[in-house]
Structure formats: structure tokens, C-alpha cells
Scaffold this motif. Structure first.
Motif, PDB file in Angstrom:
ATOM      1  N   VAL A  73       0.852  -1.198   0.000  1.00 59.87           N
ATOM      2  CA  VAL A  73       0.000   0.000   0.000  1.00 59.87           C
ATOM      3  C   VAL A  73       0.883   1.241   0.000  1.00 59.87           C
ATOM      4  O   VAL A  73       0.561   2.264   0.601  1.00 59.87           O
ATOM      5  CB  VAL A  73      -0.964   0.006   1.204  1.00 59.87           C
ATOM      6  CG1 VAL A  73      -2.110  -0.955   0.977  1.00 59.87           C
ATOM      7  CG2 VAL A  73      -0.255  -0.335   2.499  1.00 59.87           C
ATOM      8  N   SER A  74       2.019   1.130  -0.679  1.00 60.05           N
ATOM      9  CA  SER A  74       2.934   2.271  -0.734  1.00 60.05           C
ATOM     10  C   SER A  74       2.349   3.396  -1.572  1.00 60.05           C
ATOM     11  O   SER A  74       1.389   3.200  -2.326  1.00 60.05           O
ATOM     12  CB  SER A  74       4.274   1.824  -1.312  1.00 60.05           C
ATOM     13  OG  SER A  74       4.106   1.288  -2.594  1.00 60.05           O
ATOM     14  N   TRP A  75       2.898   4.579  -1.415  1.00 62.77           N
ATOM     15  CA  TRP A  75       2.473   5.762  -2.175  1.00 62.77           C
ATOM     16  C   TRP A  75       0.997   6.069  -1.993  1.00 62.77           C
ATOM     17  O   TRP A  75       0.268   6.280  -2.955  1.00 62.77           O
ATOM     18  CB  TRP A  75       2.759   5.596  -3.664  1.00 62.77           C
ATOM     19  CG  TRP A  75       4.212   5.597  -4.007  1.00 62.77           C
ATOM     20  CD1 TRP A  75       4.993   4.511  -4.209  1.00 62.77           C
ATOM     21  CD2 TRP A  75       5.054   6.738  -4.187  1.00 62.77           C
ATOM     22  NE1 TRP A  75       6.266   4.885  -4.494  1.00 62.77           N
ATOM     23  CE2 TRP A  75       6.336   6.247  -4.498  1.00 62.77           C
ATOM     24  CE3 TRP A  75       4.859   8.118  -4.119  1.00 62.77           C
ATOM     25  CZ2 TRP A  75       7.415   7.085  -4.728  1.00 62.77           C
ATOM     26  CZ3 TRP A  75       5.936   8.946  -4.361  1.00 62.77           C
ATOM     27  CH2 TRP A  75       7.189   8.432  -4.657  1.00 62.77           C
ATOM     28  N   ASN A  76       0.518   6.032  -0.773  1.00 62.91           N
ATOM     29  CA  ASN A  76      -0.829   6.504  -0.497  1.00 62.91           C
ATOM     30  C   ASN A  76      -0.704   7.636   0.520  1.00 62.91           C
ATOM     31  O   ASN A  76       0.360   8.244   0.627  1.00 62.91           O
ATOM     32  CB  ASN A  76      -1.675   5.349   0.033  1.00 62.91           C
ATOM     33  CG  ASN A  76      -2.155   4.455  -1.100  1.00 62.91           C
ATOM     34  OD1 ASN A  76      -3.099   4.809  -1.802  1.00 62.91           O
ATOM     35  ND2 ASN A  76      -1.501   3.325  -1.301  1.00 62.91           N
ATOM     36  N   LEU A  96       4.863  -6.361   4.180  1.00 62.84           N
ATOM     37  CA  LEU A  96       3.971  -5.205   4.199  1.00 62.84           C
ATOM     38  C   LEU A  96       4.744  -3.982   3.736  1.00 62.84           C
ATOM     39  O   LEU A  96       5.752  -3.609   4.329  1.00 62.84           O
ATOM     40  CB  LEU A  96       3.421  -4.990   5.615  1.00 62.84           C
ATOM     41  CG  LEU A  96       2.505  -3.779   5.801  1.00 62.84           C
ATOM     42  CD1 LEU A  96       1.305  -3.839   4.876  1.00 62.84           C
ATOM     43  CD2 LEU A  96       2.040  -3.686   7.252  1.00 62.84           C
ATOM     44  N   ASN A  97       4.263  -3.403   2.651  1.00 63.19           N
ATOM     45  CA  ASN A  97       4.948  -2.239   2.107  1.00 63.19           C
ATOM     46  C   ASN A  97       4.138  -0.989   2.407  1.00 63.19           C
ATOM     47  O   ASN A  97       3.081  -0.764   1.830  1.00 63.19           O
ATOM     48  CB  ASN A  97       5.136  -2.414   0.595  1.00 63.19           C
ATOM     49  CG  ASN A  97       6.182  -1.476   0.050  1.00 63.19           C
ATOM     50  OD1 ASN A  97       6.447  -0.423   0.643  1.00 63.19           O
ATOM     51  ND2 ASN A  97       6.762  -1.834  -1.075  1.00 63.19           N
ATOM     52  N   LEU A  98       4.641  -0.196   3.323  1.00 62.81           N
ATOM     53  CA  LEU A  98       3.952   1.037   3.729  1.00 62.81           C
ATOM     54  C   LEU A  98       4.772   2.252   3.307  1.00 62.81           C
ATOM     55  O   LEU A  98       4.607   3.343   3.849  1.00 62.81           O
ATOM     56  CB  LEU A  98       3.769   1.042   5.249  1.00 62.81           C
ATOM     57  CG  LEU A  98       2.810  -0.003   5.837  1.00 62.81           C
ATOM     58  CD1 LEU A  98       2.933  -0.056   7.346  1.00 62.81           C
ATOM     59  CD2 LEU A  98       1.373   0.331   5.455  1.00 62.81           C
ATOM     60  N   LYS A 153       7.274 -10.233   8.287  1.00 60.25           N
ATOM     61  CA  LYS A 153       8.703 -10.552   8.188  1.00 60.25           C
ATOM     62  C   LYS A 153       9.473  -9.425   7.514  1.00 60.25           C
ATOM     63  O   LYS A 153      10.623  -9.164   7.848  1.00 60.25           O
ATOM     64  CB  LYS A 153       8.902 -11.823   7.354  1.00 60.25           C
ATOM     65  CG  LYS A 153       8.523 -13.084   8.086  1.00 60.25           C
ATOM     66  CD  LYS A 153       8.855 -14.277   7.203  1.00 60.25           C
ATOM     67  CE  LYS A 153       8.452 -15.554   7.900  1.00 60.25           C
ATOM     68  NZ  LYS A 153       8.222 -16.631   6.929  1.00 60.25           N
ATOM     69  N   VAL A 154       8.825  -8.828   6.513  1.00 64.42           N
ATOM     70  CA  VAL A 154       9.475  -7.740   5.787  1.00 64.42           C
ATOM     71  C   VAL A 154       8.579  -6.522   5.896  1.00 64.42           C
ATOM     72  O   VAL A 154       7.405  -6.576   5.517  1.00 64.42           O
ATOM     73  CB  VAL A 154       9.666  -8.120   4.296  1.00 64.42           C
ATOM     74  CG1 VAL A 154      10.299  -6.976   3.529  1.00 64.42           C
ATOM     75  CG2 VAL A 154      10.513  -9.374   4.172  1.00 64.42           C
ATOM     76  N   LEU A 155       9.134  -5.444   6.421  1.00 62.30           N
ATOM     77  CA  LEU A 155       8.329  -4.247   6.638  1.00 62.30           C
ATOM     78  C   LEU A 155       9.028  -3.061   6.004  1.00 62.30           C
ATOM     79  O   LEU A 155      10.180  -2.769   6.317  1.00 62.30           O
ATOM     80  CB  LEU A 155       8.153  -4.028   8.144  1.00 62.30           C
ATOM     81  CG  LEU A 155       7.371  -2.787   8.575  1.00 62.30           C
ATOM     82  CD1 LEU A 155       5.960  -2.819   8.017  1.00 62.30           C
ATOM     83  CD2 LEU A 155       7.327  -2.693  10.094  1.00 62.30           C
ATOM     84  N   ASP A 156       8.321  -2.440   5.074  1.00 71.34           N
ATOM     85  CA  ASP A 156       8.922  -1.301   4.383  1.00 71.34           C
ATOM     86  C   ASP A 156       8.219  -0.022   4.820  1.00 71.34           C
ATOM     87  O   ASP A 156       7.043   0.193   4.510  1.00 71.34           O
ATOM     88  CB  ASP A 156       8.786  -1.499   2.864  1.00 71.34           C
ATOM     89  CG  ASP A 156       9.675  -0.537   2.083  1.00 71.34           C
ATOM     90  OD1 ASP A 156      10.054   0.505   2.663  1.00 71.34           O
ATOM     91  OD2 ASP A 156       9.989  -0.832   0.920  1.00 71.34           O
ATOM     92  N   LEU A 157       8.934   0.806   5.550  1.00 75.24           N
ATOM     93  CA  LEU A 157       8.384   2.080   6.033  1.00 75.24           C
ATOM     94  C   LEU A 157       9.189   3.241   5.467  1.00 75.24           C
ATOM     95  O   LEU A 157       9.242   4.329   6.046  1.00 75.24           O
ATOM     96  CB  LEU A 157       8.425   2.109   7.563  1.00 75.24           C
ATOM     97  CG  LEU A 157       7.322   1.304   8.247  1.00 75.24           C
ATOM     98  CD1 LEU A 157       7.647   1.057   9.701  1.00 75.24           C
ATOM     99  CD2 LEU A 157       5.987   2.037   8.131  1.00 75.24           C
TER     100      LEU A 157
HETATM  101  C1  LIG Z   1       7.777  -1.032  -1.600  1.00 78.36           C
HETATM  102  O1  LIG Z   1       7.319  -0.242  -2.658  1.00 78.36           O
HETATM  103  C2  LIG Z   1       8.307   0.580  -3.254  1.00 78.36           C
HETATM  104  C3  LIG Z   1       7.664   1.407  -4.352  1.00 78.36           C
HETATM  105  O2  LIG Z   1       6.372   1.694  -4.114  1.00 78.36           O
HETATM  106  C4  LIG Z   1       9.399  -0.273  -3.823  1.00 78.36           C
HETATM  107  O3  LIG Z   1      10.408   0.540  -4.374  1.00 78.36           O
HETATM  108  C5  LIG Z   1       9.978  -1.137  -2.731  1.00 78.36           C
HETATM  109  O4  LIG Z   1      10.952  -1.986  -3.268  1.00 78.36           O
HETATM  110  C6  LIG Z   1       8.889  -1.953  -2.066  1.00 78.36           C
HETATM  111  N1  LIG Z   1       9.451  -2.646  -0.941  1.00 78.36           N
HETATM  112  C7  LIG Z   1       9.480  -3.954  -0.820  1.00 78.36           C
HETATM  113  C8  LIG Z   1      10.063  -4.497   0.423  1.00 78.36           C
HETATM  114  O5  LIG Z   1       9.039  -4.675  -1.674  1.00 78.36           O
END
Ligand SMILES: *[C@@H]1O[C@H](CO)[C@@H](O)[C@H](O)[C@H]1NC(C)=O
Length: 799
Positions: A410-413, A433-435, A453-457
């Protein structure tokens, strides 16, 4: 001989090195010199001065209208020639007869109408597409191009036997440009291309699709059609066209680009394709026109695995959203991508859905998407990147019934989490989870799936990771780059953390504890932080030095001091401060020890070289000189007969006679000695007093003997005449041997006082010190005294 040999060896070495250098230069220039890019230079002719070694020549996007044999015949090594986007009208392939290595020839986007047939056999790639050929430019010599991989053609007409010469070749890609194609009335042509893996057909961009040709292809795996314009009337023409092409069982990948169609026709095309063996269907740049109404559709058994529609323009303004979204949500396929569309929603499937992968990147979805949806039970990946999502709490709720969901992006919101929303609920199997790129703050750590396990903040607004958060024991990778964190996290809550990305934050003093707390770290990227290069950083740098360099990503280049100003830009690797300046206790101990050692050394040196003695002597010498200068001379001269009276004990007479007297007399001083100058008949005391009164100075040679035997003689006189009064300068005390305090009889107060005042001159045992001793004696007599004649004096004395 040897010299000659040496110089030969030296010059040999020199030549050898030179060869190496030249060799390197040649090697180095290999790619750059032999690949010539002369595109977009407004050339009207091929330049004549190219290097004959040229291998790759790009002269595309110029104004070249004619190609001569002399232009390229000398380029014997030419392998790649790009001539696209020029103005060539005709071309005789025989001009390439000297370019036997030519493999790649791009003549697309010219105005070619005719070519000859003398082709180079080595060609692998021949592109003649987007030219002005009337019929396909194929002659039977094409059949000899056994190496050919790619063939691009263009024509306005298709004839049945046109492709026969290449029918036996095993091509991987045919590009057929039919932009200028016009159908002849009531004539259905058929065309045979026997073997190609990929067929790409390009139609006229603005005309309704009207190609009625039967093209049958063997072993076709990829089909791409570009520029398809459809309405409800010509829809059937496309379907018929496709039914010939897709007859074989091998087609897997079907791509449509630049499609303008009514909804009705689009649904019909889908319905046609649904039972076909196509596995991947992609539509790029779809324009929907006229109207969107409910159409019948049977989601029959399908081979289709993935449908991808990217970039949709909807020219229909009033329509039922439900019709549109239901069509997609009910699809019985595994993967659906709808991206870059104006869609604001997606419906929950009515029955348990087959979707495993849904990608809705860059739409206008809101938090209401898939709320209370319990049908997406097989969904493993859900991508909602770049939408209009706002509440993290709602997103958690959305996943509640997605029992298979592993990856959620749900990135870029514009996601936020407000604690008043309550406790978050998440699908239990979410692992990734991609935040990233939202507006989340520290509170996000209270609303996360427990098994993540993988969290992108990345790129949020996190300032710190709260201490009291729910434990994320499964968390292995954490990306908190581009936030405002001031500290490295503590791994108390993330006991499995192995990858940490925390660059571009506000960390100035990373705690050295980190490596202690995060034992499982395999990789950390912490560069581009404003490191404060002070003592506290030392331990961290040391710890980095201890872990292997693969663990610390970007080390050393992206780790630089930001302040203090004097260190700005210095790589952390090169920042060194000593152990000493960082440890106050150590510093104090060191200073203490140094001072102590110094003191001991100085004391020892003083003792060894008898420095106090020298000091005392020099001091007395100065005082004596000073006093002598202030003396009223004339007064003295009137009464005095001797320079000095010497008094000593009988035991010390050897020293007096051998050392003192000879020295003084050598200096022209007149001395009164009691055994020499004493007047007989007078008492000792009288004699002594007489002598003292006639002498300028009185010298007493002090020793234990003297004190015991002689001192008493003087006590009385001293008592009367106050010879030893403060500042008296008529007295010279020489201490020949040390006198222990207890040797001095207690009644001799004056002597005791003198001894404690230390106003005596000590006779040094060491010969080296004698000089200073005598200098002190000399200083006491340093004046011109004219004494009363000695003879008179002697007579007087004798009387
Ligand atoms: C999360 O999303 C961004 C782009 O929206 C991307 O560059 C990044 O690699 C993603 N992260 C993961 C852990 O997949």
C-alpha cells in the motif's frame, strides 16, 4: 660491460611498460572508438572519415537520402548499422558486399520503395518496417538468410505467396507493419508465415480495423497487435482475424497496444479469448468509448492465468460502475492487473474467488475497497500502490478475511494511523507489508501485522521507534530509510531482525550498543545520516570495523561526518580521535602520573647534581655582590689593616693553610691569622678582638671541632658587638664539615640561629664545585681597599 647490460635491461623495461600502456589504451578505446554514434546530427550524407575499424555505426535520425557503396565499403569490420529515420528511397543491398560481418541492419522508418536482392548472408537482424513498400520486399534470396532472427517488413498489400521464400526459416521475431494497408474490396487474402515465435503486427493508428487476411503461423508463442480501433460493427472482423492466428495450441502471450473500443466489443473479444489457449493477456493503452452497459459474459473454463490492463482512458461519462467493476471482479483467473486507470473502486467477488494476485497500482481506490470482503481467500499478493488510501486501521480491517494474504503493498498513499481508531486487526498471514511513501508517524508501530517478516516504512514521518510496542518477533527486514529517526533501533522488540535499512535519517550518534542488541543482523545500511564525529562515535566506528564489510552496506562511501564543521565530509572510516582525549578518567590518571614522574625525576636530578647547594651558593654570591656595592669605602679604609681575619680550629689547620690562605693571598688579600699576627701577652680573646676590629671581614671555618673548642672565645665579643646582627656583612662563615644540630651546645643560641639561616658557605668535597665556592669568597672582597701599611701595623702589633 655491466653498465651496458644495465642500460639495455633498463630500456627493455621501458619499452615493455610502454607496450603495456599502449596496449591498455588500445583495449580501452576498443568499444568507444569502434562504436560510432552520429544520430541526430542533421547529416545528409554518411560521413567519409570514419575509422575503418568501426564495428557499430548509428546514423539514425538524419536526412540521408542516398547510400553509396563508397560510404561503407571500407568499413570492413562493420557489424551493426542503424539507418532508421532517414530519407532513403531506394537501396541496393549489393553495396554491403564488402561488409561481410554485417549482422544487424536497421532501415526502418525511411521512404524505401524498392530494394534489390543481394543480401549479406551473415544478417541476423534485418528491419525494413515503416517504409513505403507497396508489396512486402521479399525476394527468394531471403531464403538463404539462415542466420536471420528478426525480420521487419512493411507493405500496403499482402499476397498469398509473399512470404514463401522465408517459410522454411526459423525466425524468432517478425514485425509486420501494415500501417498503409488497404483492403481490396471483397478479397480475402491469406498469407503463410510458417515459423516464428513472435509476430508483431502494426495497423493504421486512426482507421477502423479492417484487415481481412488469413495469417497462419506455426509455433507462435507471442502475438502483439498495435493500433486497433474497434466499434460494434467491425468487432467481428478482429475476432475473425484472430481466430485464424490463434488456431495453434502454442500461443501463450497475447498483447494489444493502443486499443480504442466500445465496452461491448471489448467484452466480446474477451469472450472470444476466454476458452482459447492464451495464458497471458496484456492490454496497454486502452480507450473505452461510446457506452458501458451490462453485457452477458460466461466465465467458462479458461487457460488464461493473467490479465493485465495498463493505462485506461474512459471516454464514457455516465455508466454503471457496478457493471464495469463486476466484470473484472468475477473473473476466474489467478492474476489481474488494472493499473493507471480512472477506476475508483473494485467489488468484492460474489463467490470464493480464484485470484491469487491483484495489482491495482495507480488508480483512485479509497479505503472502502474490499471492506468486509471474505471471498478473497486465495489472495496472496495485493498491490494497492499509488491510490487514495488514508487510514491504516481500515487497511488492516480489509485484510482481516484474506486468510492467504502474504504480500500487501500500500505504498504511495496517504496512510496515517490515529490511535483513537482503536486496535488494529490484520490478516494473520501477512509476511511482507509495504507502507513506504505514506505519512505514517511513530504510532505505526502499534498497528502492524504480528507475523510480518518484511516491513517497508521507507519515506514516512517516523521520528522514533517507541520502546513499548508489541513484539514483532518474525520481523527480519526493516526499511525505515528517509524518515526522521534520531537513533538506531533497539532489537528488543525485533528479535529476528537481520536486515536494517536506515539511511537518510537524522542519526547523529548511532549507539554502539546496536550490534550488541541486534545479534542477528546480516546487513545494515545506515549511510547518509548527519553523523556527529565526536568521541561517542568512536565505539560505533570500531564496531563497524569489527563486523565484516558485507554487513555494512555502502561502507565507507556513504558514511561521512556532518559536524563538527572541521570534520564535515570526512569519511567515518578516516575519523580518528585518540583513546586519551575521549576518556576523562584516563586523561586525569595520565596527567597525574606524568606530574609524579616529572617531580621524582627533578628531585632525583637535584639530589644527584646537588642543585640546592649550587642555588644557595649563587644566591649568596649575588647578595654579597649587591652589598659590596653599597658600602661606604672611605670610612672603612681609615681603620682597617687586614682584608680578612681567619679563625679556625687546630684540627682544620691543614685545610686553612693548604687551601684557603694560599687562595686568598694569591688574590692579593692581607690576612690576619691568630698564630701569625697575635700579640703576645694579651689574652686570646683580646687578640681575637683586636684582629677582628682591624679586619674588613672575619672568616670562621666551622666544623664540629671548631664549635666544640673555639666558639666560646667569640661568644662574649659577639654579645657586645652584635657582629651577627641582621644583615651584617662583615662575617663569612665557611662550613668545612657538616655540623649536626645536636653537636652544638644548647647555650650557643647565636650559632644555632646562624646555622638555621644557612648563611654560611659550604666547602664542597667535589672538586668540580670548588670554582663556585671560590667565586663566592672572591665576591666578598670584590672592591678596592687601600689599607693602612702592614709594616706600621706589624710594628704596632709588636709593641
Ligand atoms: C515497496 O514499494 C516501493 C515502491 O512503491 C518499492 O520501491 C519497494 O521496493 C517496495 N518494498 C518492498 C520491500 O518490496
Amino acid at each position: 660491460m655491466t653498465k651496458d647490460k644495465e642500460s639495455i635491461t633498463r630500456s627493455f623495461c621501458f619499452v615493455y611498460i610502454l607496450t603495456l600502456i599502449v596496449g591498455t589504451i588500445i583495449q580501452f578505446s576498443d568499444e568507444s572508438e569502434f562504436a560510432v554514434d552520429m544520430s541526430k546530427m542533421k547529416l545528409t550524407h554518411v560521413p567519409k572519415d570514419l575509422s575503418p575499424k568501426t564495428k557499430v555505426l548509428d546514423i539514425s535520425q538524419n536526412y540521408i537520402s542516398k547510400l553509396h557503396i563508397s560510404d561503407i565499403s571500407y568499413l570492413l569490420r562493420l557489424e551493426v548499422l542503424t539507418l532508421s529515420y532517414n530519407r532513403l528511397q531506394c537501396l541496393d543491398f549489393s553495396i554491403f558486399k564488402f561488409n561481410q560481418d554485417l549482422e544487424y541492419l536497421d532501415l526502418s522508418h525511411n521512404q524505401l520503395q524498392k530494394t534489390s536482392c543481394h543480401l549479406i548472408r551473415s544478417l541476423k537482424h534485418l528491419d525494413l518496417s515503416f517504409n513505403d513498400f507497396d508489396v512486402l520486399p521479399i525476394c527468394k534470396e531471403f531464403g538463404n538468410l539462415t542466420q536471420l532472427n528478426f525480420l521487419g517488413l512493411s507493405g500496403t498489400r499482402l499476397r498469398q505467396l509473399d512470404l514463401l521464400p522465408i517459410a522454411h526459416l526459423h525466425l524468432s521475431h517478425i514485425l509486420l507493419d501494415l500501417e498503409g494497408y488497404y483492403a481490396k474490396e471483397s478479397e480475402t487474402e491469406s498469407l503463410q508465415i510458417l515459423n516464428t515465435k513472435t509476430l508483431h503486427l502494426v495497423f493504421h493508428p486512426n482507421q477502423l480495423f479492417s484487415v481481412q487476411v488469413n495469417i497462419s503461423v506455426n509455433s507462435l508463442r507471442c502475438l502483439q497487435l498495435t493500433n486497433i480501433k474497434l466499434n460494434n460493427d467491425n468487432c467481428q472482423i478482429l475476432i475473425k482475424f484472430l481466430s485464424e492466428l490463434i488456431r495453434g495450441p502454442t500461443l501463450l502471450n497475447f498483447t494489444l497496444k493502443h486499443v480504442e473500443t466500445t465496452w461491448k466489443c471489448l467484452v466480446r473479444v474477451f469472450q472470444f479469448l476466454w476458452p482459447k489457449p492464451v495464458e497471458y493477456l496484456n492490454i496497454y493503452n486502452l480507450i473505452i468509448v461510446e457506452s458501458i452497459d451490462e453485457e452477458d459474459f460466461t466465465y467458462s473454463k479458461t487457460a488464461l492465468k493473467a490479465l493485465k490492463i495498463e493505462h485506461v482512458t474512459n471516454r464514457v461519462f455516465i455508466y454503471s460502475q457496478t457493471v464495469l467493476y463486476t466484470f473484472f471482479s468475477e473473473m476466474n483467473i489467478m492474476m489481474l492487473t488494472l493499473s493507471d486507470t480512472p477506476f475508483i473502486h473494485m467489488l468484492c467477488p460474489q463467490t470464493s474467488s480464484t485470484f491469487k494476485f491483484l495489482n491495482f497500482t495507480q488508480n483512485v481506490f479509497t479505503d472502502s475497497v474490499f471492506q468486509n470482503c471474505s471471498k478473497l481467500v486465495r489472495l496472496e499478493t495485493l498491490i494497492l500502490q499509488k491510490n487514495k488510501l488514508k487510514g491504516l486501521y481500515n487497511i488492516g480491517l480489509m485484510t482481516k478475511h484474506m486468510t492467504s494474504l502474504k504480500i500487501l503493498d500500500v505504498s504511495w498513499n496517504s496512510l496515517e494511523y490515529d490511535r483513537h481508531d482503536g486496535n488494529c486487526t490484520w490478516g494473520g498471514s501477512i509476511a511482507v507489508l509495504n507502507l513506504s511513501s505514506n505519512i505514517l508517524t511513530d504510532s505505526v508501530f502499534r498497528c502492524l501485522p504480528p507475523k510480518v517478516k518484511v516491513l517497508d516504512l521507507y519515506d514516512n514521518r517516523i521520528r522514533s521507534i517507541p520502546k513499548l510496542i508489541m513484539k514483532l518477533e518474525a520481523l527480519q527486514e526493516l526499511n525505515v530509510a528517509s524518515n526522521s529517526l534520531a537513533h538506531l533501533p533497539d532489537c528488543g522488540a525485533f528479535s529476528s531482525l537481520s536486515v536494517l535499512i536506515i539511511d537518510h535519517n537524522s542519526i547523529s550518534n548511532p549507539s554502539a550498543d546496536f550490534f550488541h542488541s541486534c545479534q542477528k543482523i546480516r546487513s545494515i545500511r545506515a549511510g547518509n545520516n548527519p553523523f556527529q564525529c565526536t568521541c561517542e562515535l568512536r565505539e560505533f566506528i570500531q564496531n563497524i570495523g569489527q563486523v565484516s564489510s558485507e554487513v555494512v552496506e555502502g561502507w565507507p562511501d556513504s558514511y561521512k561526518c556532518d559536524n563538527p564543521e572541521s570534520y564535515k565530509g570526512t569519511p567515518l572510516k578516516d575519523f580518528h580521535v585518540s583513546q586519551l582525549s575521549c576518556n576523562i578518567a584516563l586523561l586525569l590518571v595520565t596527567i597525574g602520573v606524568t606530574v609524579l614522574v616529572l617531580t621524582v625525576t627533578v628531585t632525583a636530578l637535584c639530589m644527584y647534581f646537588d642543585l640546592p647547594w649550587y642555588l644557595r651558593m649563587v644566591c649568596q654570591w649575588t647578595q654579597t655582590r649587591h652589598r659590596a656595592r653599597n658600602l661606604p669605602l672611605e670610612e672603612l679604609q681609615r681603620t682597617l689593616q687586614f682584608h680578612a681575619f681567619i679563625s679556625y680550629s687546630e684540627h682544620d689547620s691543614a685545610w686553612v693553610k693548604n687551601e684557603l690562605v694560599p687562595y686568598l693571598e694569591k688574590e692579593d688579600l692581607r690576612i690576619c691569622l691568630h698564630e701569625r699576627n697575635f700579640v703576645p701577652g694579651k689574652s686570646i680573646v683580646e687578640n681575637i678582638i683586636n684582629c677582628i676590629e682591624k679586619s674588613y671581614k672575619s672568616i670562621f671555618v666551622l666544623s664540629p671541632n671548631f664549635v666544640q673548642s673555639e666558639w666560646c672565645h667569640y661568644e662574649l665579643y659577639f654579645a657586645h658587638h652584635n657582629l651577627f646582627h641582621e644583615g651584617s656583612n662583615n662575617l663569612i662563615l665557611i662550613l668545612l664539615e657538616p655540623i649536626p644540630q645536636n653537636c652544638i651546645p644548647s647555650k650557643y643560641h647565636k650559632l644555632k640561629a646562624l646555622m638555621t639561616q644557612r648563611t654560611y658557605l659550604e666547602w664542597p668535597k667535589e672538586k668540580s664545585k670548588h670554582g663556585l665556592f671560590w667565586a663566592n669568597i672572591r665576591a666578598a672582597f670584590n672592591m678596592k681597599l687601600t689599607l693602612i701599611a702592614e709594616n706600621n701595623n706589624a710594628e704596632t702589633l709588636k709593641k
